[in-house]
Design a protein around this motif. Structure first.
Motif, PDB file in Angstrom:
ATOM      1  N   PHE A  87      -6.957  -0.008   2.619  1.00 36.82           N
ATOM      2  CA  PHE A  87      -7.061   0.997   1.563  1.00 36.82           C
ATOM      3  C   PHE A  87      -8.506   1.401   1.343  1.00 36.82           C
ATOM      4  N   ASP A  88      -8.737   2.701   1.192  1.00 42.08           N
ATOM      5  CA  ASP A  88     -10.086   3.129   0.831  1.00 42.08           C
ATOM      6  C   ASP A  88     -10.234   3.050  -0.683  1.00 42.08           C
ATOM      7  N   THR A  89     -11.398   3.432  -1.176  1.00 49.30           N
ATOM      8  CA  THR A  89     -11.669   3.201  -2.596  1.00 49.30           C
ATOM      9  C   THR A  89     -10.934   4.166  -3.521  1.00 49.30           C
ATOM     10  N   SER A  90     -10.252   5.159  -2.949  1.00 54.77           N
ATOM     11  CA  SER A  90      -9.425   6.005  -3.807  1.00 54.77           C
ATOM     12  C   SER A  90      -7.964   5.592  -3.719  1.00 54.77           C
ATOM     13  N   ILE A  96     -17.897   4.554   3.787  1.00 54.91           N
ATOM     14  CA  ILE A  96     -16.499   4.302   3.452  1.00 54.91           C
ATOM     15  C   ILE A  96     -16.275   2.817   3.229  1.00 54.91           C
ATOM     16  N   GLY A  97     -15.714   2.465   2.084  1.00 58.46           N
ATOM     17  CA  GLY A  97     -15.400   1.066   1.805  1.00 58.46           C
ATOM     18  C   GLY A  97     -13.901   0.856   1.949  1.00 58.46           C
ATOM     19  N   LEU A  98     -13.513  -0.179   2.674  1.00 59.11           N
ATOM     20  CA  LEU A  98     -12.091  -0.459   2.868  1.00 59.11           C
ATOM     21  C   LEU A  98     -11.778  -1.884   2.429  1.00 59.11           C
ATOM     22  N   PRO A 152     -11.878  -9.283  -0.879  1.00 59.29           N
ATOM     23  CA  PRO A 152     -11.077  -8.316  -1.634  1.00 59.29           C
ATOM     24  C   PRO A 152     -10.737  -8.780  -3.048  1.00 59.29           C
ATOM     25  N   GLU A 153     -10.821 -10.093  -3.291  1.00 57.80           N
ATOM     26  CA  GLU A 153     -10.501 -10.551  -4.640  1.00 57.80           C
ATOM     27  C   GLU A 153     -11.538 -10.123  -5.660  1.00 57.80           C
ATOM     28  N   ARG A 154     -12.813 -10.185  -5.259  1.00 64.26           N
ATOM     29  CA  ARG A 154     -13.853  -9.787  -6.214  1.00 64.26           C
ATOM     30  C   ARG A 154     -14.255  -8.325  -6.034  1.00 64.26           C
ATOM     31  N   ASP A 155     -14.082  -7.803  -4.806  1.00 64.02           N
ATOM     32  CA  ASP A 155     -14.425  -6.411  -4.539  1.00 64.02           C
ATOM     33  C   ASP A 155     -13.253  -5.513  -4.857  1.00 64.02           C
ATOM     34  N   THR A 156     -13.183  -5.075  -6.110  1.00 61.06           N
ATOM     35  CA  THR A 156     -12.160  -4.089  -6.444  1.00 61.06           C
ATOM     36  C   THR A 156     -12.563  -2.763  -5.819  1.00 61.06           C
ATOM     37  N   ALA A 157     -11.638  -1.825  -5.785  1.00 60.18           N
ATOM     38  CA  ALA A 157     -11.935  -0.506  -5.219  1.00 60.18           C
ATOM     39  C   ALA A 157     -13.118   0.114  -5.961  1.00 60.18           C
TER      40      ALA A 157
END
Lengths: 210, 182
Positions: free
Chosen positions: A59-62, A139-141, A119-124
């Motif tokens: 998933f990307d940040t949107s 792009i962050g995924l 991914p647990e701490r890095d929310t979108a």
């Protein structure tokens, strides 16, 4: 008033003309040879032979689902990192920022992608915000832990979570290579951590023109 | 010199000039592709911090025999972690940098990054960092750095904040950390 020239004088005239043209020809030829493409040597570590880059779905940040194959036709610069990382990740993203600037219009042919190994701490939201420090085109995924681990494994990326006794909570030891995927989706090389921006830019410019 | 001869000498001069101009036009180096990374040589505080040259104000804090300079961090958002880099030179006896403190973060820790092949590993440094007599240490993107845990507020590019360094022999000294745009 000028009189007609003798044959000897005409010879001299033609001779000087030929000499001038010869000089120009020789010098231009040398210059041309230095422009003609030399075989390119990559600064990165090449994959030999090149191999298809493992596809992934994250998933990307949107919140949109993105697959690696969506980037076909572009060069992809791929890094596995996380936003709480104080060193290797921001250093790499800083270099990417310089590369993006140096590429100018060529940057349209490159996608700079960060896959979060946290991914647990890095929310979108956190991921997107973090990337704006460097370049909002980056792009962050992210995905769930299971997907993240299997993608990391496919790319041979080492990830280790460790509680080192830091107030930051667990830290993550991870492979700090940047992977380069060409327009046909082939893994062609990897840049070691701290490869300089000029070297990366030159390699990307070469790949863009293939 | 009669008219004919002066005409010839003028023509020959023109020819020689012409030949010279052709040679000059055909010569010259191909123009640079313009890949200047923009590293500026102006300030005294230029350092190669991995990731390209970072220009800092060039200010130096002198504390006894210790000279601390090029203290910088990247921008960050409240709640993020950050890192502070610097150069410490020691003109005197060996000393140890044992820690640091700033109100800009909930906690400040000395960390060491090591590369094992292409894997980046991070370690909390418990014994402090020794600065040899007459030597120096550089906190940079390749090794030691102060980790700022949980920034209490955004760090804006162009801003700065105080950091108190703790030395075993030298005691405490406050330096200003410059927030530098990547």
């Amino acid at each position: 008033m000028l009189g007609p020239l003798s044959a000897g004088q005409w010879l001299l005239f033609v001779g000087a003309l030929i000499v001038g043209l010869l000089i120009m020809f020789v010098v231009m030829n040398n210059r041309t040879q230095s422009i003609v493409a030399q075989p390119h040597t990559f600064s990165g570590l090449p994959y030999d032979p090149v191999e298809p880059a493992p596809d992934f779905s994250l998933f990307d940040t949107s919140g949109q689902l993105v697959q690696l194959s969506d980037f076909r036709g572009k060069i992809v610069m791929l890094f596995f990192g996380y936003t709480n990382c104080p060193l290797a990740c921001p250093t790499t993203l800083s270099i990417w920022k310089q590369v993006h600037q140096s590429l100018g219009a060529d940057a349209n042919d490159v996608r700079f992608v960060l896959i979060s190994v946290d991914p647990e701490r890095d929310t979108a939201e956190k991921l997107e915000q973090h990337l704006t420090i460097f370049n909002s085109d980056f792009i962050g995924l992210r995905g769930d832990m299971i997907d993240t681990e299997s993608i990391a494994q496919a790319y041979n990326v080492y990830i280790e979570y460790e509680d080192v006794g830091s107030a930051a909570g667990y830290l993550i030891h991870h492979t700090a290579l940047t992977y380069v995927i060409d327009k046909e989706g082939q893994l062609v090389m990897a840049f070691p951590y701290e490869t300089g921006a000029p070297e990366i830019t030159a390699d990307l410019q070469y790949l863009i023109r293939q | 010199m009669n008219l004919k001869q002066s005409a010839i000498s003028r023509m020959l001069t023109a020819l020689l000039l012409f030949a010279g101009v052709l040679a000059a036009c055909g010569g010259g180096e191909p123009t640079d592709s313009g890949m200047d990374m923009g590293s500026e040589d102006g300030g005294m505080g230029d350092m190669d911090m991995g990731g390209g040259d970072v220009e800092t104000s060039g200010e130096e804090v002198v504390h006894g025999d210790l000279h601390i300079s090029a203290v910088w961090s990247r921008p960050g958002f409240r709640g993020d972690n950050g890192a502070v880099y610097m150069m410490v030179m020691n003109d005197g006896d060996a000393d140890t940098l044992i820690g640091a403190h700033t109100d800009a973060a909930a906690a400040t820790e000395l960390h060491e990054m090591t590369m094992e092949g292409d894997v980046m590993k991070m370690q909390l440094v418990s014994g402090g960092l020794e600065i040899p007599a007459g030597g120096h240490v550089e906190l940079d993107s390749g090794g030691y750095h102060f980790m700022l845990v949980d920034l209490q507020d955004d760090l804006q590019p162009g801003g700065h904040f105080p950091l108190i360094l703790q030395f075993e022999n030298g005691g405490e000294v406050t330096v200003e950390v410059e927030v530098v745009e990547p």
